[in-house]
Motif scaffolding. Structure first.
Motif, PDB file in Angstrom:
ATOM      1  N   UNK A 526       0.849  -1.196   0.000  1.00 53.05           N
ATOM      2  CA  UNK A 526       0.000   0.000   0.000  1.00 53.05           C
ATOM      3  C   UNK A 526       0.887   1.250   0.000  1.00 53.05           C
ATOM      4  N   UNK A 527       0.327   2.310  -0.526  1.00 51.10           N
ATOM      5  CA  UNK A 527       0.986   3.615  -0.629  1.00 51.10           C
ATOM      6  C   UNK A 527       2.318   3.518  -1.387  1.00 51.10           C
ATOM      7  N   UNK A 528       2.331   2.725  -2.447  1.00 48.45           N
ATOM      8  CA  UNK A 528       3.513   2.663  -3.314  1.00 48.45           C
ATOM      9  C   UNK A 528       3.311   3.574  -4.523  1.00 48.45           C
ATOM     10  N   UNK A 636      -5.994  13.874  -6.856  1.00 49.45           N
ATOM     11  CA  UNK A 636      -5.029  12.779  -6.862  1.00 49.45           C
ATOM     12  C   UNK A 636      -5.637  11.515  -7.445  1.00 49.45           C
ATOM     13  N   UNK A 637      -4.798  10.698  -8.058  1.00 53.52           N
ATOM     14  CA  UNK A 637      -5.237   9.404  -8.565  1.00 53.52           C
ATOM     15  C   UNK A 637      -4.552   8.249  -7.826  1.00 53.52           C
ATOM     16  N   UNK A 638      -4.023   8.540  -6.618  1.00 54.24           N
ATOM     17  CA  UNK A 638      -3.384   7.486  -5.820  1.00 54.24           C
ATOM     18  C   UNK A 638      -4.461   6.486  -5.400  1.00 54.24           C
ATOM     19  N   UNK A 639      -4.247   5.211  -5.719  1.00 52.55           N
ATOM     20  CA  UNK A 639      -5.289   4.194  -5.531  1.00 52.55           C
ATOM     21  C   UNK A 639      -5.611   3.920  -4.069  1.00 52.55           C
ATOM     22  N   UNK A 640      -4.700   4.227  -3.169  1.00 54.71           N
ATOM     23  CA  UNK A 640      -4.923   3.924  -1.750  1.00 54.71           C
ATOM     24  C   UNK A 640      -5.552   5.096  -0.999  1.00 54.71           C
ATOM     25  N   UNK A 641      -5.873   6.181  -1.716  1.00 60.48           N
ATOM     26  CA  UNK A 641      -6.589   7.310  -1.130  1.00 60.48           C
ATOM     27  C   UNK A 641      -8.016   7.358  -1.685  1.00 60.48           C
ATOM     28  N   UNK A 642      -8.917   7.914  -0.920  1.00 54.32           N
ATOM     29  CA  UNK A 642     -10.326   8.060  -1.349  1.00 54.32           C
ATOM     30  C   UNK A 642     -10.349   8.903  -2.632  1.00 54.32           C
ATOM     31  N   UNK A 643     -10.971   8.418  -3.716  1.00 58.19           N
ATOM     32  CA  UNK A 643     -10.909   9.141  -5.006  1.00 58.19           C
ATOM     33  C   UNK A 643     -11.534  10.523  -4.984  1.00 58.19           C
ATOM     34  N   UNK A 644     -12.439  10.782  -4.044  1.00 57.81           N
ATOM     35  CA  UNK A 644     -13.088  12.094  -4.006  1.00 57.81           C
ATOM     36  C   UNK A 644     -12.575  12.989  -2.911  1.00 57.81           C
ATOM     37  N   UNK A 654       5.479  20.749  -9.581  1.00 57.72           N
ATOM     38  CA  UNK A 654       6.003  19.392  -9.442  1.00 57.72           C
ATOM     39  C   UNK A 654       5.443  18.741  -8.184  1.00 57.72           C
ATOM     40  N   UNK A 655       5.029  17.471  -8.309  1.00 61.83           N
ATOM     41  CA  UNK A 655       4.446  16.814  -7.145  1.00 61.83           C
ATOM     42  C   UNK A 655       5.512  16.536  -6.104  1.00 61.83           C
ATOM     43  N   UNK A 656       5.232  16.968  -4.873  1.00 61.38           N
ATOM     44  CA  UNK A 656       6.154  16.708  -3.763  1.00 61.38           C
ATOM     45  C   UNK A 656       5.508  15.844  -2.696  1.00 61.38           C
ATOM     46  N   UNK A 657       4.201  15.557  -2.836  1.00 59.96           N
ATOM     47  CA  UNK A 657       3.543  14.736  -1.830  1.00 59.96           C
ATOM     48  C   UNK A 657       2.081  14.524  -2.129  1.00 59.96           C
ATOM     49  N   UNK A 658       1.420  13.818  -1.201  1.00 52.62           N
ATOM     50  CA  UNK A 658      -0.007  13.512  -1.330  1.00 52.62           C
ATOM     51  C   UNK A 658      -0.694  13.755  -0.010  1.00 52.62           C
ATOM     52  N   UNK A 659      -2.032  13.966  -0.077  1.00 53.25           N
ATOM     53  CA  UNK A 659      -2.823  14.044   1.153  1.00 53.25           C
ATOM     54  C   UNK A 659      -4.236  13.601   0.829  1.00 53.25           C
ATOM     55  N   UNK A 660      -4.931  13.167   1.882  1.00 53.62           N
ATOM     56  CA  UNK A 660      -6.310  12.767   1.684  1.00 53.62           C
ATOM     57  C   UNK A 660      -6.734  11.701   2.670  1.00 53.62           C
ATOM     58  N   UNK A 661      -7.977  11.251   2.485  1.00 56.25           N
ATOM     59  CA  UNK A 661      -8.498  10.191   3.347  1.00 56.25           C
ATOM     60  C   UNK A 661      -8.049   8.838   2.808  1.00 56.25           C
ATOM     61  N   UNK A 662      -7.698   7.926   3.721  1.00 57.05           N
ATOM     62  CA  UNK A 662      -7.321   6.577   3.315  1.00 57.05           C
ATOM     63  C   UNK A 662      -8.536   5.879   2.712  1.00 57.05           C
ATOM     64  N   UNK A 663      -8.324   5.153   1.630  1.00 63.96           N
ATOM     65  CA  UNK A 663      -9.414   4.456   0.928  1.00 63.96           C
ATOM     66  C   UNK A 663     -10.133   3.506   1.886  1.00 63.96           C
ATOM     67  N   UNK A 664     -11.480   3.481   1.835  1.00 60.51           N
ATOM     68  CA  UNK A 664     -12.255   2.607   2.740  1.00 60.51           C
ATOM     69  C   UNK A 664     -11.897   1.137   2.640  1.00 60.51           C
ATOM     70  N   UNK A 665     -11.369   0.696   1.507  1.00 62.67           N
ATOM     71  CA  UNK A 665     -10.996  -0.715   1.395  1.00 62.67           C
ATOM     72  C   UNK A 665      -9.791  -1.043   2.274  1.00 62.67           C
ATOM     73  N   UNK A 666      -9.002  -0.034   2.646  1.00 60.83           N
ATOM     74  CA  UNK A 666      -7.840  -0.233   3.521  1.00 60.83           C
ATOM     75  C   UNK A 666      -8.197   0.035   4.968  1.00 60.83           C
ATOM     76  N   UNK A 667      -8.988   1.105   5.200  1.00 58.05           N
ATOM     77  CA  UNK A 667      -9.393   1.455   6.563  1.00 58.05           C
ATOM     78  C   UNK A 667     -10.791   2.054   6.498  1.00 58.05           C
TER      79      UNK A 667
END
Length: 789
Positions: A526-528, A636-644, A654-667
């Motif tokens: 996760x989070x790769x 963001x299109x990171x699969x482990x974060x909530x898409x909305x 330039x992307x330096x990081x990510x933020x958001x809610x963890x995807x419900x399938x993980x937590x």
């Protein structure tokens, strides 16, 4: 132990007060711990005229000893006491080393009036098992009864006991080396001993071959002598050995020890006839055995070095010889070994076998190849002179020594800076000449060659400055206040940002955690989002710690789960640490995880963690670091974060990081995370520009637009700023509305606009013109509608 009578062979100190000389030497850095004179009162030469067994002991004997003035009865337990020998007698009242007073007493009921002495009891040699077993000292027949035995032995000498610093090499462990030290103190020259001898036409290479199969022996020399006569040593050799604590044995053994104490180079003499015609130097084999000269069988390891006859060991190199090639009374032909072995290996072997000796100490300190040559020639000279030996021509050698001379180049100011004092150039020349360090001067630069005898001096200015300073005299240095350039202490680089960001996050209510760099395979999936390939440990301590992480977020999620199962619902944590990719490239990351209540109040409304709260913390950090107006957020299109409910953090696009809610399938819980590259922040920092606060009042205007839901606030703000020009100093969102009175695909966003001019007061009319322009631009470009117009 250094004999001053011996040192006189190499340097004239006949006019020196030896106590004052000891003080001068100590002031230059070689600590003379004790000045010893071998004078002991109430010692006499006696003759045992009768010796009978003690009636109440199986080893004591009752001796009648003639000391000229009277005959004393003395009880003695030495194994070698017998009738007719001349001995050293300590009379009642004598005080021996260790403050041991001799008194008349009864020993098992028999009166004893004195003590028959061994050399170690007089402090003239070490008290070892070997010396103890030899018993008392038996004097020659020419010793005069009633006379002083120390005068007879010729050891009325002055001895310096040195306390040598561990970093000093062995140049002060032998007499010629110490003579150079005295020469430097007194500004005199050293005279080296005679190395001359005659050689026969027969060549050693006709009788002997050498092979070296270990890197631990870089230098090995061997010469051969024949027709040796083993007999008693000349008096001067015996006396000098006694004066420094060595018992004389015979002329051949004594010459070996004499040369070692003279040049610092241990030698080993093999009986050539029992040795054979070959020497092979190699590493020992595990559990290989050898019987050493002390008659004990030794078990060797492959870390030891051995001298062999091609097959079996005949000597533990640098430590002790073997019994199978020992020089005995019937020996006629001798092979002389003078070599250099790996000092670390010798120290370990001597310590493990408990065989520390005068030779192993010197090997363990390191040796000069020049003295290795001189020592073997000196041994040949003495054997020819005092053992009637015939010296074969030629020498067998193995030479892998780097003979490149060590040189140091420096300017006088370099030494001054190092020592903190001013030394004239002529004084530096004088000190180098006293040290006998050859030098030249080129355009004010000293080029000094370090003699090979000084292995403790490296090719750097520090060591040369120390040598010059200690001879110049540390006592001449005047105490002064430090005069150094001072700079402000501060954190720099990675540490600086870690400290500042950590302090900021704590002030915002987050708690720091420290987690393992290692994670489980399931968590590594996760989070790769950067698609970095993991490093898998070949021998992990457990499966849960078998992979080196490429993101900090899995570790923070583990901390969340741990606390959640223990009924901790409000979790606001962060970590700043390094991650690693498959190529071991490290990168510092900032990560935080928030869930539950951010601010809890039991009597007023609490603040819950949501997307905008964690986004606000990110903005706070970036603004604090000086990135205001340089960062932005996109979906963001990171699969482990909530898409909305997620975003990429951009800095200068330039992307330096990510933020958001963890995807419900993980937590399933509402858990918000953020991860930022600290390396990216460090590389993009520009100096912060400060500007003076405006002296003139600002004008605030609020405006609300109805737009399609797919229009972002960033798009609207971009148009507002472009239209507002330089007078528009700030734009902030203060409300977002979706619901009644709006269509299903619409939303309302309200902004607060601030106008200011640093040079004058603005009027309402010009601001309204600008305000209306902004509204028109947003309506036209984004198909927006002004709300409540």
């Amino acid at each position: 132990m250094i004999s001053l009578e011996w040192v006189k062979d190499y340097i004239d100190i006949s006019d020196e007060d030896l106590y004052e000389l000891a003080v001068k030497i100590t002031e230059t850095g070689i600590n003379v711990e004790k000045v010893i004179t071998n004078k002991i009162d109430n010692l006499v030469v006696g003759k045992v005229i009768k010796c009978i067994p003690h009636p109440d002991s199986d080893h004591l004997k009752i001796c009648q000893v003639d000391i000229k003035s009277e005959v004393l009865q003395i009880v003695c337990g030495a194994p070698n006491v017998k009738e007719g020998i001349k001995v050293i007698v300590a009379l009642p009242g004598a005080v021996l080393p260790g403050n041991f007073s001799i008194k008349s007493s009864k020993i098992r009921g028999i009166e004893s009036n004195g003590m028959i002495c061994a050399l170690f009891e007089l402090g003239l040699e070490e008290k070892t098992d070997e010396n103890y077993a030899k018993g008392i000292e038996i004097l020659g027949d020419n010793a005069v009864i009633g006379s002083d035995p120390l005068v007879y032995l010729g050891i009325e000498d002055t001895i310096y006991e040195l306390d040598i610093h561990k970093h000093r090499n062995n140049d002060c462990y032998y007499h010629i080396g110490f003579a150079y030290e005295i020469a430097a103190v007194l500004n005199k020259k050293v005279k080296l001993p005679d190395l001359s001898y005659n050689e026969s036409e027969d060549n050693v290479n006709n009788y002997f071959k050498l092979e070296v199969k270990t890197d631990k022996c870089p230098y090995y020399l061997a010469k051969m002598v024949t027709n040796v006569e083993i007999k008693e040593s000349p008096d001067f050799i015996k006396k000098r050995l006694l004066s420094v604590g060595m018992r004389p044995i015979n002329n051949v053994v004594d010459i070996s020890n004499y040369v070692m104490l003279e040049y610092g180079q241990p030698l080993h003499f093999f009986d050539k006839d029992t040795l054979g015609d070959k020497i092979l130097v190699r590493d020992a084999k595990n559990e290989e055995k050898i019987v050493t000269l002390d008659g004990k069988e030794r078990m060797l390891k492959d870390s030891d070095i051995v001298i062999t006859d091609g097959e079996k060991p005949v000597c533990i190199a640098g430590v002790m010889g073997g019994q199978n090639t020992e020089v005995i009374e019937t020996t006629k032909n001798i092979l002389i070994e003078s070599a250099i072995f790996d000092s670390v290996s010798i120290r370990y072997t001597a310590s493990r076998l408990n065989l520390k000796s005068e030779a192993s100490i010197r090997y363990g300190k390191g040796l000069s190849y020049e003295y290795t040559n001189m020592a073997i020639n000196r041994a040949c000279h003495l054997l020819e002179k005092y053992a009637n030996a015939t010296i074969l021509s030629g020498i067998v050698s193995h030479d892998k020594i780097d003979k490149q001379p060590k040189t140091v180049e420096f300017y006088p100011i370099d030494v001054d800076k190092m020592l903190g004092i001013k030394i004239d150039e002529k004084d530096m020349k004088r000190e180098l000449e006293r040290l006998d360090f050859p030098y030249t001067i080129d355009n004010g630069k000293f080029i000094v060659t370090i003699p090979n005898r000084r292995l403790d001096i490296d090719s750097n200015i520090n060591d040369i400055a120390e040598e010059i300073g200690r001879l110049y005299g540390y006592q001449k240095i005047v105490s002064t206040q430090p005069n150094v350039s001072i700079r402000c202490g501060k954190y720099v680089g990675d540490v600086k940002y870690r400290k500042e960001i950590s302090k900021r996050l704590r002030s915002l209510g987050l708690n720091e955690v420290k987690t393992y760099t290692l994670i489980s395979p399931s968590m590594s999936d996760i989070f790769d989002y950067e698609e970095k390939e993991n490093i898998h440990l070949p021998n992990p301590m457990s499966v849960d710690k078998s992979i080196i992480r490429t993101s900090l977020l899995p570790s923070l999620l583990n901390v969340y789960n741990y606390n959640k199962t223990r009924k901790v619902n409000d979790i606001n944590i962060y970590e700043i640490a390094k991650i690693y990719d498959k190529n071991y490239v490290e990168e510092s990351k900032i990560a935080f995880l928030m869930s539950g209540k951010y601010i809890f109040n039991s009597w007023k409304e609490s603040i819950n963690v949501d997307f905008y709260l964690i986004k606000g913390i990110v903005e706070n950090i970036l603004d604090y670091l000086g990135f205001k107006n340089r960062y932005s957020f996109i979906k963001s299109d990171v699969k482990d974060l909530h898409p909305g409910i997620s975003a990429d953090i951009l800095l200068d696009h330039n992307r330096i990081g990510i933020l958001g809610r963890i995807h419900p399938k993980i937590c399933k819980d509402e858990v918000f995370v953020c991860e930022i590259s600290l390396n990216s922040l460090m590389s993009k920092v520009k100096p912060i520009k400060y500007k003076e606060l405006s002296k003139y009042p600002s004008i605030n205007k609020d405006v609300s637009f109805i737009v399609d839901k797919d229009i972002t606030s960033e798009q609207i703000e971009k148009v507002i700023k472009s239209s507002g020009g330089r007078l528009l100093t700030n734009v902030e969102v203060f409300d977002v509305y979706v619901g009644n009175n709006l269509k299903e695909n619409q939303k309302s966003i309200a902004y607060s606009l601030t106008f200011n001019d640093p040079n004058r007061t603005l009027n309402e009319k010009e601001i309204m013109i600008l305000f209306n322009k902004i509204i028109k631009e947003v309506e036209t470009k984004l198909n927006a509608e002004l709300r409540d117009k």
